[in-house]
Design an enzyme around this catalytic site. Structure first.
Site, short mmCIF file in Angstrom:
data_model
loop_
_atom_site.label_atom_id
_atom_site.label_comp_id
_atom_site.label_asym_id
_atom_site.label_seq_id
_atom_site.Cartn_x
_atom_site.Cartn_y
_atom_site.Cartn_z
N LEU A 297 21.62 34.46 60.33
CA LEU A 297 21.50 34.60 58.88
C LEU A 297 20.09 34.98 58.50
O LEU A 297 19.85 35.71 57.56
CB LEU A 297 21.82 33.28 58.19
CG LEU A 297 23.26 32.79 58.24
CD1 LEU A 297 23.33 31.37 57.73
CD2 LEU A 297 24.14 33.68 57.39
N GLY A 298 19.13 34.46 59.23
CA GLY A 298 17.73 34.72 58.92
C GLY A 298 16.90 34.50 60.16
O GLY A 298 17.27 33.76 61.07
N GLY B 248 12.69 34.28 61.37
CA GLY B 248 11.31 34.28 60.89
C GLY B 248 10.40 33.64 61.91
O GLY B 248 10.83 33.32 63.01
N GLY B 249 9.18 33.48 61.53
CA GLY B 249 8.22 32.87 62.42
C GLY B 249 8.63 31.46 62.82
O GLY B 249 8.24 30.95 63.85
N GLY C 18 11.72 30.29 63.29
CA GLY C 18 12.90 30.14 64.10
C GLY C 18 14.04 30.96 63.57
O GLY C 18 13.85 31.89 62.79
N VAL D 74 18.06 31.07 61.93
CA VAL D 74 19.12 30.35 61.25
C VAL D 74 20.43 31.07 61.55
O VAL D 74 20.55 32.28 61.35
CB VAL D 74 18.88 30.28 59.73
CG1 VAL D 74 19.98 29.48 59.07
CG2 VAL D 74 17.54 29.65 59.44
N LYS E 282 19.89 25.63 62.09
CA LYS E 282 18.53 26.10 62.28
C LYS E 282 18.01 25.74 63.66
O LYS E 282 18.06 24.59 64.08
CB LYS E 282 17.60 25.50 61.23
CG LYS E 282 16.20 26.03 61.39
CD LYS E 282 15.34 25.71 60.23
CE LYS E 282 13.92 26.07 60.60
NZ LYS E 282 12.95 25.71 59.62
N ASP F 83 6.29 26.06 53.14
CA ASP F 83 6.74 27.46 53.13
C ASP F 83 7.51 27.74 51.85
O ASP F 83 8.63 28.24 51.88
CB ASP F 83 7.59 27.73 54.38
CG ASP F 83 7.72 29.21 54.66
OD1 ASP F 83 6.94 29.99 54.08
OD2 ASP F 83 8.60 29.58 55.45
#
Ligand SMILES: *[C@@H]1O[C@H](CO)[C@@H](O)[C@H](O)[C@H]1NC(C)=O
Ligand SMILES: *[C@@H]1O[C@H](CO)[C@@H](O)[C@H](O)[C@H]1NC(C)=O
Ligand SMILES: *[C@@H]1O[C@H](CO)[C@@H](O)[C@H](O)[C@H]1NC(C)=O
Ligand SMILES: *[C@@H]1O[C@H](CO)[C@@H](O)[C@H](O)[C@H]1NC(C)=O
Ligand SMILES: *[C@@H]1O[C@H](CO)[C@@H](O)[C@H](O)[C@H]1NC(C)=O
Ligand SMILES: *[C@@H]1O[C@H](CO)[C@@H](O)[C@H](O)[C@H]1NC(C)=O
Ligand SMILES: *[C@@H]1O[C@H](CO)[C@@H](O)[C@H](O)[C@H]1NC(C)=O
Ligand SMILES: *[C@@H]1O[C@H](CO)[C@@H](O)[C@H](O)[C@H]1NC(C)=O
Ligand SMILES: *[C@@H]1O[C@H](CO)[C@@H](O)[C@H](O)[C@H]1NC(C)=O
Length: 885
Positions: A568-569, A571-572, A574, A576, A590, A688
């Site tokens: 789903l996502g 990023g830095g 980790g 998801v 996650k 964040d």
């Protein structure tokens, strides 16, 4: 001043920037030294017709304008090559009798430089200080008054709150010059002093005005005029700055100017702007002899070292802080207990990665050791430049170091050395690999006479009627001869035994491996759960049945073995994944890339806290899986995407947020953060905060996500590149300068979210002129001279009252203050927003007193519905699947 060698290289690069190509050629030797008082004594003081100097002791370093001083090395957490400099300038102007207006200015040392994050202190008596942005506009910065004569400069500077000294921040990016005007205030009693009348006893505050820099960041790069990118600039060799071999060009935004910068490529460090400036990061022959090679009883073999010029690279320099207790430190307070050059492993007792820009270290999940590589090159690359090749010993070989395992935070890839089979020792030094005498090290390896050879050994048999005596290591006369029959029986027995053993080994090998995996999981589970349960029991008896403990198998099934299509996502922090549990519940799973073992406790602590948080505007933690080193977190799936998507994405399904919705969502999110900061039993920082982490549920209520776990992550790649750009997006500049994170960092980030709602622009957006701009800089810049109403988005101007726009803008301005202590708390932000909503509601009511239209209250004050813990697959399928977190 504590410059590292590569910092010094950078400084030299900075110094030569203004000198042009000739200077570059003159300095092209690639020799780089750290400035010190002793070395500076012999330094030339001129270059062409430009003079420069290090005028004081200790040496102070100025940029080539002779005005802007380099205050510090490279700021915290920046990669070695990144051009961000902490600088300062100062001005002091004596009062002149009869003169009431004084001008002070600073200009960047060149067009390639832009300043940002500026905080200045102004001292003087009875002046208004204006910032002259351009000829037509000036903005009042602050005022200094001196109500009594007793004020001294030292006292005034301590608080710098308007009495004799005032302080102001200019957080806009991309400033290339600053002009201020000091205008004497009308009520001033200073005139007399200036004219030599009355008091002659007053402090120097009355005699001069001054400007001093508290903070200032200078970014630099090569401004691109017409060329669109690196490839285009690289074509014109006469003007291309990345001249060193092994240098690379990267496109960056320096302040607001599209620019390019040079970096040394993989495995190289140094100054990419001069010929031969990029030197191999690894130096197999450092100059120093007689290096100390142990710290107490820990040995420190090369390529590591305890002094400058004793290690092969800067990151291998360790600090023996106390030899008596064998206290060996690497990076920031990581305690080393063993270095194994043969295995390429370092045992770090605090079990965390040393902090370096791009560290040559990687941690494996299987063991608690750090793996290290000597340079981030492949063996093939490394062998091309034999002068920097690390495997210098005869009988050594090169080996790739890969971090392929799951959950490895630092994907450093490179090479290391190893002695070939039959040899042992240190492959990094000449003749370090020594032959192993297998007969000595492994007695009984032959079961008979053993003969060592270089790189091997061979076995012989004892002559007949003799027997091998392991003690004497020779063949001796047999005393009793065993019967042949017995020999045959033993032979058969042994053969059969070996056969059985082989079979069972084959049969059970797989099961054995699975057993080990199971044990590993069990180990992590016990470690993690033990901690978790401890926390849960000590805090809340009911919590444990709210938070489900998932098995790894269950989650693997739910995510189709963490299939890429389920992401789903990313990023830095980790990944998801979207997971569908066996009961068709859709969840978000996650998988963090956290690795700092020392912080696992903190992490578990937060899991425990978060599992108890039941705030309607915080994404519910559904459960977790404890069978991995870093627990997997299972969250409630929130179906309507993020605030970021709705505000900035063209494909927001035609749904637009009204101003009411914006205020409501902002209030809800502020409430959630405020709750995290204060109401939860232990203060939890989000770390964040951004619009893409404010998710929207089926009723478009805010659900703050992705908190807690993020605290475990050191500055990640996106942050670093943001820093390099000199644009900050959501990042708290104070955090950037100090490395100290606190709840006010969340407040800063929330200020940016408020701006997104007000201006409907992304945190870094492309302005009308086509250049990239930082939203907070843009806002703070524009709001100094233009009415806020002109800056707000058209839709907001249509829906919101002028007062509301002003209130939100001033709230955002307070959140974005450079100093955390000057920002409001999240609670105050929430209350301010709530007050705005109440006012709006009341004025709405007044206007619709006799109307039966209740739409406002429905949208604005929707009744809190018990949050559904699980969306069905169908529901989820209907709503958009792409939900980044
Ligand atoms: C660096 O300086 C030393 C001493 O002046 C010299 O011998 C050496 O050749 C220089 N190295 C380079 C790369 O120019
Ligand atoms: C200060 O600057 C203003 C505007 O740039 C100019 O008109 C004025 O003469 C300057 N004053 C001094 C003392 O230099
Ligand atoms: C000072 O006072 C004079 C007249 O009293 C006025 O014209 C001027 O604008 C005032 N200046 C400032 C900076 O307030
Ligand atoms: C001048 O300063 C001295 C000591 O600092 C003090 O004793 C004296 O009273 C001052 N005079 C006036 C006129 O303020
Ligand atoms: C500027 O003022 C602040 C107080 O607001 C003080 O902490 C800081 O040291 C001052 N900086 C300089 C360079 O005087
Ligand atoms: C290359 O750059 C130099 C210096 O900026 C300029 O004078 C020259 O015209 C450029 N050449 C080409 C082919 O663009
Ligand atoms: C290294 O140490 C030895 C013995 O302590 C000494 O004799 C020698 O001079 C040292 N060499 C250097 C270059 O310092
Ligand atoms: C070890 O190094 C020596 C000297 O370079 C070489 O003659 C020998 O073949 C090497 N042995 C092995 C096993 O690589
Ligand atoms: C490391 O990765 C490279 C390239 O992916 C591969 O060729 C090499 O075999 C790997 N080495 C190890 C030790 O896994």
């Amino acid at each position: 001043m504590g410059f590292l060698a590569h910092d010094a290289a950078l400084l030299i690069a900075v110094l030569i920037l203004g000198f042009g190509g000739e200077a570059a050629a003159m300095l092209a030797s690639g020799n780089v030294t750290v400035p010190s008082a002793a070395t500076l004594a012999h330094c030339p003081k001129t270059c062409g017709d430009i003079t420069f100097d290090y005028p004081t002791q200790p040496p102070r370093l100025f940029l080539n304008d002779g005005d802007t001083e380099l205050v510090d090395g490279i700021p915290f957490a920046l990669p070695a090559n990144s051009p961000g400099l902490d600088v300062a300038f100062s001005r002091s102007i004596p009062m002149i009798s009869g003169v009431d207006v004084y001008n002070v200015s600073w200009t960047a040392p060149g067009r390639s430089f832009v300043a940002s994050q500026i905080q200045l202190n102004f001292t003087g008596c009875d002046f208004d200080i204006y910032w002259l942005r351009d000829i037509n506009s000036r903005a009042l910065v602050c005022a200094v008054t001196c109500p009594s004569d007793g004020i001294t400069e030292t006292i005034a500077k301590q608080s710098c709150d308007g009495v004799g000294c005032c302080s102001s921040t200019f957080p806009t990016g991309g400033i290339s010059s600053l002009k201020f005007q000091f205008v004497r205030r009308n009520n001033s009693n200073v005139e007399g002093q200036a004219r030599g009348e009355g008091q002659t006893n007053r402090s120097s505050l009355w005699d001069r005005i001054s400007v001093e820099t508290d903070l200032m960041l200078l970014s630099w790069g090569f401004v691109l005029d017409q060329q669109p990118d690196c490839a285009a600039v690289a074509k014109n060799k006469t003007s291309y700055a990345c001249v060193s071999e092994h240098s690379t060009c990267t496109y960056e935004l320096i302040g607001i100017y599209p620019s390019y910068m040079c970096m040394c490529g993989a495995g190289y460090n140094g100054n990419p702007h001069v010929l031969g400036g990029c030197l191999p990061g690894y130096n197999p022959n450092p100059q120093k002899v007689n290096c100390s090679r142990s710290c107490g009883n820990i040995s420190v073999p090369f390529p590591f070292g305890l002094e400058e010029d004793c290690s092969a690279r800067q990151e291998f320099l360790l600090n023996c802080s106390d030899a008596a207790s064998s206290t060996l430190i690497i990076g920031w307070d990581q305690y080393v207990s063993e270095i194994n050059v043969g295995k390429g492993i370092m045992t770090v007792s605090s079990d965390a990665l040393p902090v370096f820009g791009t560290a040559p270290y990687a941690e494996s999940t299987a063991t608690q050791d750090l793996h290290w590589a000597v340079a981030n090159q492949s063996c093939q690359q490394a062998q091309q430049d034999i002068s920097a090749y690390a495997c210098v010993s005869a009988n050594s070989t090169c080996l790739g170091v890969n971090s392929t395992e799951k959950f490895v935070s630092n994907t450093y890839i490179g090479y290391r050395c190893k002695c070939v089979d039959g040899f042992d020792g240190n492959p990094y030094i000449l003749n370090g690999c020594q032959d192993i005498d297998e007969c000595e090290t492994t007695p009984g390896i032959c079961g008979g006479p053993c003969h060592n050879t270089v790189g091997g050994y061979y076995c012989t048999k004892c002559p007949s009627k003799t027997q091998y005596d392991t003690a004497k290591k020779q063949c001796t006369q047999t005393k009793r001869q065993r019967s042949l029959l017995l020999g045959i029986v033993i032979g058969f027995g042994a053969g059969f035994g070996i056969l059985l053993l082989g079979l069972s080994t084959l049969l059970f090998a797989n099961r054995w491996r699975r057993e080990i995996e199971k044990k590993q999981r069990r180990k992590y589970f016990l470690e993690n759960q033990g901690l978790l349960l401890e926390h849960l029991i000590s805090s809340d008896e009911n919590a444990s049945d709210k938070t489900k403990i998932f098995s790894l198998e269950e989650l693997e099934k739910a995510t189709n073995n963490f299939d890429d299509t389920r992401i789903l996502g990313r990023g830095g922090h980790g990944m998801v994944y979207k997971g569908i549990l066996s009961d068709q519940c859709v969840v978000a799973i996650k998988k963090s890339m956290i690795i700092k073992q020392s912080e696992i406790n903190e992490f578990i602590n937060e899991v425990a806290i978060l599992s108890q948080i039941n705030h309607r505007n915080i994404v519910k933690l559904f459960g977790c899986c404890l069978e991995t080193k870093v627990p997997l977190l299972v969250y409630d799936f929130v179906p309507n995407g993020s605030l970021y998507q709705i505000l900035h994405s063209a494909t927001s399904n035609g749904f637009f947020l009204s101003w009411d919705d914006c205020l409501r969502i902002a209030t809800e999110a502020a409430g959630a953060l405020s709750y995290l900061h204060s109401s939860a039993s232990v203060s939890v920082l989000h770390r964040d905060v951004k619009s893409s982490n404010i998710l929207l549920d089926a009723n478009y209520s805010a659900k703050v996500s992705d908190f807690g776990a993020s605290r475990l992550v050191s500055i990640d790649q996106t942050h670093v590149s943001t820093l390099v750009q000199g644009t900050f997006g959501y990042l708290d500049p104070e955090y950037y300068h100090t490395g100290q994170l606190n709840e006010k960092s969340d407040v800063y980030s929330f200020g940016v979210v408020l701006l997104e709602l007000l201006l409907r622009r992304e945190p870094i957006f492309t302005s009308e002129s086509g250049s990239k701009q930082n939203l907070s800089s843009y806002f703070l810049w524009e709001s100094k001279t233009r009415p806020i109403k002109e800056i707000a988005a058209t839709q907001v101007r249509e829906e919101a009252s002028e007062e509301e726009i002003k209130s939100v803008a001033s709230l955002a301005e307070m959140c974005l203050r450079l100093r955390g202590e000057e920002r409001p708390t999240m609670k105050e932000v929430e209350m301010a927003l709530q007050t705005m909503r109440t006012k709006r509601f009341k004025s709405y009511q007044a206007a619709h007193e006799d109307s039966t239209d209740h739409s406002f209250s429905q949208v604005g004050y929707s009744v809190d519905q018990p949050s559904k813990r699980c969306y069905s697959f169908e529901q989820e399928f209907i709503s958009s699947a792409e939900v980044p977190r």
